[in-house]
Design a protein around this motif. Structure first.
Motif, PDB file in Angstrom:
ATOM      1  N   PRO A  97      79.602  56.761  64.913  1.00  0.00           N
ATOM      2  CA  PRO A  97      79.358  57.532  64.146  1.00  0.00           C
ATOM      3  C   PRO A  97      77.860  56.570  63.243  1.00  0.00           C
ATOM      4  N   PHE A  98      77.442  55.539  63.473  1.00  0.00           N
ATOM      5  CA  PHE A  98      76.428  54.743  62.934  1.00  0.00           C
ATOM      6  C   PHE A  98      75.457  54.874  63.456  1.00  0.00           C
ATOM      7  N   ALA A  99      75.911  55.068  64.552  1.00  0.00           N
ATOM      8  CA  ALA A  99      74.076  54.725  65.889  1.00  0.00           C
ATOM      9  C   ALA A  99      72.837  55.273  65.354  1.00  0.00           C
ATOM     10  N   THR A 100      71.433  54.370  65.067  1.00  0.00           N
ATOM     11  CA  THR A 100      70.560  54.509  65.049  1.00  0.00           C
ATOM     12  C   THR A 100      69.965  55.197  65.892  1.00  0.00           C
ATOM     13  N   ASN A 223      61.981  70.497  58.544  1.00  0.00           N
ATOM     14  CA  ASN A 223      63.811  71.067  58.682  1.00  0.00           C
ATOM     15  C   ASN A 223      64.685  69.824  59.150  1.00  0.00           C
ATOM     16  N   PRO A 224      65.324  69.671  58.875  1.00  0.00           N
ATOM     17  CA  PRO A 224      66.618  68.899  59.004  1.00  0.00           C
ATOM     18  C   PRO A 224      66.757  68.084  60.153  1.00  0.00           C
ATOM     19  N   ILE A 225      65.429  66.826  60.278  1.00  0.00           N
ATOM     20  CA  ILE A 225      65.454  65.948  61.617  1.00  0.00           C
ATOM     21  C   ILE A 225      66.528  64.932  62.076  1.00  0.00           C
ATOM     22  N   ALA A 226      67.347  64.588  61.691  1.00  0.00           N
ATOM     23  CA  ALA A 226      68.432  63.953  61.979  1.00  0.00           C
ATOM     24  C   ALA A 226      69.185  65.063  63.474  1.00  0.00           C
ATOM     25  N   ASP A 227      69.758  64.135  64.159  1.00  0.00           N
ATOM     26  CA  ASP A 227      70.080  64.880  65.598  1.00  0.00           C
ATOM     27  C   ASP A 227      70.722  65.248  65.302  1.00  0.00           C
ATOM     28  N   TYR A 241      73.877  61.485  62.208  1.00  0.00           N
ATOM     29  CA  TYR A 241      73.646  61.810  61.197  1.00  0.00           C
ATOM     30  C   TYR A 241      72.759  60.794  60.878  1.00  0.00           C
ATOM     31  N   LEU A 242      72.400  59.276  61.614  1.00  0.00           N
ATOM     32  CA  LEU A 242      71.567  58.357  61.561  1.00  0.00           C
ATOM     33  C   LEU A 242      70.382  58.377  62.410  1.00  0.00           C
ATOM     34  N   ALA A 243      70.851  58.948  63.619  1.00  0.00           N
ATOM     35  CA  ALA A 243      69.532  58.958  64.456  1.00  0.00           C
ATOM     36  C   ALA A 243      68.634  60.097  64.421  1.00  0.00           C
ATOM     37  N   PRO A 244      67.734  60.246  64.301  1.00  0.00           N
ATOM     38  CA  PRO A 244      66.468  61.013  64.406  1.00  0.00           C
ATOM     39  C   PRO A 244      66.737  61.721  65.411  1.00  0.00           C
ATOM     40  N   ASP A 245      66.504  63.284  65.426  1.00  0.00           N
ATOM     41  CA  ASP A 245      66.526  64.074  66.476  1.00  0.00           C
ATOM     42  C   ASP A 245      65.586  63.943  68.046  1.00  0.00           C
ATOM     43  N   GLN A 246      66.549  63.710  69.077  1.00  0.00           N
ATOM     44  CA  GLN A 246      65.485  63.272  70.203  1.00  0.00           C
ATOM     45  C   GLN A 246      64.916  64.817  70.843  1.00  0.00           C
ATOM     46  N   GLY A 353      70.488  54.651  55.596  1.00  0.00           N
ATOM     47  CA  GLY A 353      69.747  54.384  56.318  1.00  0.00           C
ATOM     48  C   GLY A 353      67.836  55.066  57.030  1.00  0.00           C
ATOM     49  N   TRP A 354      68.146  56.016  56.418  1.00  0.00           N
ATOM     50  CA  TRP A 354      66.838  57.115  55.712  1.00  0.00           C
ATOM     51  C   TRP A 354      66.515  56.794  54.694  1.00  0.00           C
ATOM     52  N   ILE A 355      66.063  55.745  53.519  1.00  0.00           N
ATOM     53  CA  ILE A 355      65.260  55.551  52.885  1.00  0.00           C
ATOM     54  C   ILE A 355      65.342  53.987  53.005  1.00  0.00           C
ATOM     55  N   LEU A 356      65.849  53.234  53.770  1.00  0.00           N
ATOM     56  CA  LEU A 356      65.716  51.832  53.748  1.00  0.00           C
ATOM     57  C   LEU A 356      64.961  51.444  55.684  1.00  0.00           C
ATOM     58  N   ASP A 357      65.380  52.461  56.508  1.00  0.00           N
ATOM     59  CA  ASP A 357      64.851  52.393  57.931  1.00  0.00           C
ATOM     60  C   ASP A 357      63.955  52.994  58.113  1.00  0.00           C
ATOM     61  N   HIS A 358      63.764  54.238  57.269  1.00  0.00           N
ATOM     62  CA  HIS A 358      62.499  55.288  57.343  1.00  0.00           C
ATOM     63  C   HIS A 358      61.461  55.345  56.430  1.00  0.00           C
TER      64      HIS A 358
END
Length: 667
Positions: A97-100, A223-227, A241-246, A353-358
């Motif tokens: 569930p927390f995969a980036t 528009n939403p970019i989470a996977d 939720y933590l992964a950008p869309d493939q 994750g989105w604030i700190l990583d991206h």
């Protein structure tokens, strides 16, 4: 502590939080990706997880105990027992569930009945290097952390650009074909040196062009970019939720998905151009999210059994998140064991994750009414704001927003500081009534229609930074919601250029934060029926910008966007209506923005077909005085106004003129 406690643990351990069934114990399934048809996991290992000391719901295994090779990229799942109500209770391999990063090229093994082909889930991706588990792409590329961006525009000076991810391009046969606008394609809208990937041949994306910089917008929100498991559409079906869309990171010509690298390049380019990067998050419901199988009862509402958390909420084919379920256990944000609501803490962690990583600079919370819990919305906003302050102390409170989409526009959400701002759906209906010369629904008069459109404080807001105004939103289905060009045609208006320009004057001089739906800046139209599901793949057709009249609208809008960024008068709430003329078929209103008499913006707007001729005068009573050494400047036509014509220039049908003061230049 800035980052959630679980993030710190994940640097050295594989971590699974709150699996529902723990007998048999969860296991890590890990190996190396091997290309093929189909791809395979080679050198697989199964490693039992064990409870973290002192906790009863956090299962871990040190990565150092898994026999990993330094510098190697690994694909993995967690083997758990399916916890869905009335489900088969089988052992399955499920995405972290927390995969980036997730990789849809490699799916979990096929299961027997009653499972179907949809019950296969992507592997998580991670790299083991120097004793830590690293966020990476499948090819091993590791993104650099986002750099602080303290010079981005403040909330009251920004202009949003809302970009769906389906675009059009010319086909070899001369028609239009549709493609996903990936992160590299979006980059080509910003960086003149970047080349598009899927959208080669679209002139607005050619090297040397930078469409969004030419337009001048200062916040880009896709528009939403989470996977998501869905092949794009709008993206409002989040799975991981933590992964950008493939799909957004795997364009034609790429040998492997590159979500971390391509998103980092896009955000960095935005910041270098002075553009904020906005993130659109879906927290009302999820589609095929890992916790559906890992621990359904703790995280999701079970429909049809009288669960009070279902009341009044719509799941849109997914699973409603459960925000009022209290239990005991490990808190992934605070790192403590005690009372918590699991779904709330999961979503605080994922936004971290989105604030700190991206390095995102604003958040749009989709479908607040279906989130269904104002207390959680307030917690989420406060947590996100706190993270932003700690991540970027120089960024300032005024350069970060949490905006809610609730089309009933419940202003109390802002008054109670549960959200910073709301989408102002009321503006859309008011401006469209005004562009037809009609009194807005529920309004007492045409004058009141315009007053409430231009000054959102008359709708209950107390500050312009609390309301996001728009001519059109991405959801173009419904009464008077289609693209503006089609709306005018549907209402019998065939010469649309002047009215679209008038609409942009209203949008960009009104109190509030303006938002432009991609394509409206050049009067884009629909290519597909305005209905579900076609509306979700109806493309933005940038090639329409080649039409001369559409180019005129674009240039006109760009001048207004530049004014919006530079004018102090448009950055404050002060608004005075100087004149109303509803005589003899006229609907002319004049308003002044700003409190400084030496630096106002004055708008003269004609919402009617009444027109004068060149050389005629339209005298505006009470026109502001011209300070010594200054002259009036008409922004939309980019020209100086002769002193004798100040406040008395001719006015034409459905026209607006926008005036500012500037130092007189010698002639």
């Amino acid at each position: 502590m800035i980052e959630p406690d679980l993030f710190a643990r994940r640097r050295t351990d594989f971590v699974l939080w709150r699996p529902r069934v723990t007998d048999p114990v969860p296991r890590l399934v890990i190996g190396v990706y091997a290309a093929g048809n189909p791809p395979a996991l080679i050198h697989p290992a199964l490693v039992e997880l064990r409870l973290a000391p002192g906790l009863h719901d956090l299962w871990t295994v040190p990565a150092a105990d898994c026999g990993l090779t330094d510098g190697q990229v690994y694909h993995y799942w967690f083997e758990v027992t399916d916890s869905r109500p009335a489900g088969p209770g089988a052992r399955i391999q499920r995405t972290d569930p927390f995969a980036t990063t997730v990789d849809w090229r490699l799916l979990s093994p096929r299961l027997g009945p009653p499972y179907t082909g949809e019950d296969r889930w992507p592997a998580g991706v991670v790299k083991w290097r120097d004793g830590e588990l690293r966020r990476c792409d499948p090819d091993g590329a590791e993104p650099a952390p986002p750099a602080p961006a303290p010079d981005l525009p403040a909330n009251n000076r920004t202009v949003y650009y809302k970009l769906p991810t389906t675009w059009a391009r010319r086909s070899p046969g001369g028609g239009a074909e549709f493609a996903v606008g990936t992160f590299p394609d979006v980059l080509a809208l910003i960086d003149p040196d970047a080349e598009p990937a899927n959208l080669r041949g679209v002139r607005a994306l050619e090297p040397g062009r930078a469409h969004l910089r030419e337009l001048g917008i200062s916040t880009l929100e896709l528009n939403p970019i989470a996977d998501t498991h869905v092949i794009r559409e709008w993206g409002y079906a989040t799975s991981n939720y933590l992964a950008p869309d493939q799909d957004l990171s795997f364009p034609a010509g790429f040998s492997a998905p590159a979500p971390q690298r391509t998103l980092a390049e896009l955000v960095d380019a935005c910041h270098a151009a002075g553009i904020r990067f906005g993130y659109d998050v879906v927290m009302a419901f999820a589609q095929r999210a890992p916790y559906r199988e890992i621990n359904y009862p703790d995280f999701f509402v079970r429909p049809g059994v009288g669960d009070p958390e279902q009341a009044g909420r719509q799941d849109w084919g997914g699973n409603l998140w459960k925000y009022n379920f209290w239990t005991e256990g490990y808190d992934p944000v605070e790192g403590k064991d005690g009372p918590l609501e699991p779904a709330r803490q999961f979503h605080k962690a994922q936004i971290a994750g989105w604030i700190l990583d991206h390095g995102i600079d604003s958040i749009r919370v989709d479908s607040v009414n279906n989130v269904g819990n104002w207390d959680f919305v307030g917690e989420f906003t406060a947590y996100a704001r706190g993270l932003h302050r700690r991540r970027d102390p120089g960024g300032g409170e005024e350069r970060f927003l949490v905006v809610g989409e609730e089309l009933a526009v419940p202003v109390d959400l802002v008054r109670q500081r549960r959200l910073d701002a709301l989408w102002n759906e009321r503006f859309l209906y008011l401006v469209r009534s005004a562009l037809l010369g009609e009194v807005g629904e529920g309004e007492g008069s045409f004058e009141e229609t315009v007053h409430r459109m231009i000054d959102c404080r008359r709708l209950g807001f107390t500050d312009g930074a609390q309301a996001v105004n728009y001519l059109t939103s991405h959801d173009v289905e419904g009464f008077r919601k289609q693209r503006l060009q089609r709306f005018l045609h549907d209402n019998g208006v065939w010469q649309t250029e002047q009215r679209i320009k008038l609409g942009f004057v209203c949008l960009l001089t009104a109190v509030g934060i303006p938002m432009i739906l991609a394509g409206e800046e050049f009067a884009d139209d629909h290519d597909l029926p305005v209905e579900h599901p076609a509306k979700q793949i109806d493309p933005v057709n940038f090639d329409r910008l080649d039409d001369p009249w559409r180019r005129r609208i674009f240039d006109y809008t760009a001048r207004l966007v530049r004014l919006r960024h530079t004018s102090a008068a448009l950055a404050v709430n002060d608004t005075t209506f100087l004149h109303t003329d509803l005589t003899d078929g006229r609907r002319v209103l004049v308003w002044q923005r700003g409190a400084d008499p030496a630096d106002p913006v004055v708008v003269v707007a004609n919402f009617s077909g009444w027109s004068q001729h060149p050389g005629d005068e339209y005298v505006v009573p009470g026109w502001p005085a011209t300070p010594p050494g200054h002259e009036w400047w008409e922004v939309t036509q980019h020209r100086a106004v002769p002193a004798e014509w100040a406040g008395r220039e001719p006015l034409y049908a459905w026209e607006a003129k926008v005036y500012t003061l500037r130092r007189r230049t010698p002639r």
